[in-house]
Design a protein around this motif. Structure first.
Motif, PDB file in Angstrom:
ATOM      1  N   GLU A  88      -5.417  17.899 -43.931  1.00 10.10           N
ATOM      2  CA  GLU A  88      -5.556  16.528 -43.960  1.00 10.10           C
ATOM      3  C   GLU A  88      -6.780  15.032 -45.301  1.00 10.10           C
ATOM      4  N   HIS A  89      -7.969  15.650 -44.487  1.00 15.41           N
ATOM      5  CA  HIS A  89      -8.844  15.142 -45.465  1.00 15.41           C
ATOM      6  C   HIS A  89      -8.965  15.616 -46.627  1.00 15.41           C
ATOM      7  N   GLN A  90      -8.886  17.009 -47.042  1.00 16.58           N
ATOM      8  CA  GLN A  90      -9.131  17.403 -48.533  1.00 16.58           C
ATOM      9  C   GLN A  90      -7.656  16.851 -49.400  1.00 16.58           C
ATOM     10  N   CYS A  91      -6.128  16.405 -48.934  1.00 13.35           N
ATOM     11  CA  CYS A  91      -5.624  15.427 -49.489  1.00 13.35           C
ATOM     12  C   CYS A  91      -6.319  13.979 -50.052  1.00 13.35           C
ATOM     13  N   PHE A 114      -5.073  15.403 -58.608  1.00 15.44           N
ATOM     14  CA  PHE A 114      -3.653  14.944 -57.825  1.00 15.44           C
ATOM     15  C   PHE A 114      -3.466  15.750 -58.066  1.00 15.44           C
ATOM     16  N   ARG A 115      -3.181  16.718 -58.873  1.00 19.10           N
ATOM     17  CA  ARG A 115      -2.306  18.230 -58.704  1.00 19.10           C
ATOM     18  C   ARG A 115      -3.012  18.601 -57.072  1.00 19.10           C
ATOM     19  N   LYS A 116      -3.995  18.761 -57.011  1.00 20.97           N
ATOM     20  CA  LYS A 116      -4.613  19.270 -56.045  1.00 20.97           C
ATOM     21  C   LYS A 116      -4.469  18.894 -54.319  1.00 20.97           C
ATOM     22  N   CYS A 117      -4.314  17.833 -54.544  1.00 19.96           N
ATOM     23  CA  CYS A 117      -3.658  16.806 -53.804  1.00 19.96           C
ATOM     24  C   CYS A 117      -2.631  16.823 -53.096  1.00 19.96           C
ATOM     25  N   VAL A 122       0.728  17.563 -47.756  1.00 19.65           N
ATOM     26  CA  VAL A 122       0.650  16.503 -46.585  1.00 19.65           C
ATOM     27  C   VAL A 122       1.466  15.483 -47.052  1.00 19.65           C
ATOM     28  N   THR A 123       2.814  15.716 -46.850  1.00 24.25           N
ATOM     29  CA  THR A 123       3.394  14.856 -47.760  1.00 24.25           C
ATOM     30  C   THR A 123       3.385  13.637 -46.498  1.00 24.25           C
TER      31      THR A 123
END
Length: 140
Positions: A88-91, A114-117, A122-123
Motif C-alpha cells: 500500500e505504501h509502495q502504491c 505510474f505503471r509501477k503503482c 492495490v486497487t
C-alpha cells in the motif's frame, strides 16, 4: 485539472467524516491540494501548504516520507526505501513520485512510476485509480 479538484474535495469529505487529526497527520487530501496548487502554477500557495503540514522532519510515520520528499528533505530513493515491504505504501509512493516527475516535465519517468503503482495491484487505493487515469492520458 478538474479531476484533481474532484478527488481533493471527495477525499477531504471522507477525512472529515473520519475526523482526521489535522494537527498531527498529513492526509491524502493535503497532498492533492499541493498537487493542485503546483499544477495551477501557484508555487507560493504550494509552499505554504507544505509548510502548514505538521512537522514531519523526523517522522517516519506514513505518509510523512512523501511530504518530506516533496519538501526536498529526502530523495526519491529514501522515499521508496521507506515504503519497501508494504504494498500500500509502495502504491502511494510510486504514484507521488510519478506526479513529481510530471511536474518536472519528465514524461517517460512519470509513465514508469505510474505503471509501477498500477503493478502493485492495490486497487482499492485512489492512487491506483489515478495512476490508471494518468496512463490513459498518455495512451499507455
Amino acid at each position: 485539472m478538474w479531476f484533481y479538484g474532484f478527488v481533493f474535495f471527495k477525499q477531504k469529505t471522507a477525512y472529515e467524516i473520519y475526523q482526521c487529526d489535522w494537527s498531527s497527520d498529513v492526509c491524502s487530501s493535503d497532498l492533492y491540494l499541493w498537487l493542485l496548487q503546483m499544477r495551477a502554477g501557484n508555487s507560493d500557495a504550494a509552499r505554504e501548504t507544505l509548510a502548514s503540514f505538521a512537522d514531519v522532519s523526523e517522522s517516519a510515520k506514513w505518509p510523512a516520507p512523501i511530504v518530506r520528499y516533496y519538501k526536498g528533505e529526502i530523495d526519491r530513493d529514501s522515499l521508496l526505501s521507506s515504503a519497501r515491504g508494504d504494498k500500500e505504501h509502495q502504491c502511494e509512493a510510486y504514484y507521488y513520485v510519478g506526479e513529481k516527475a510530471l511536474l518536472d516535465k519528465e514524461r517517460d519517468s512519470a509513465i514508469k512510476w505510474f505503471r509501477k503503482c498500477v503493478d502493485t495491484g492495490v486497487t482499492n487505493f485512489i492512487e491506483h485509480r489515478l495512476a490508471l487515469w494518468r496512463l490513459k492520458q498518455f495512451d499507455e
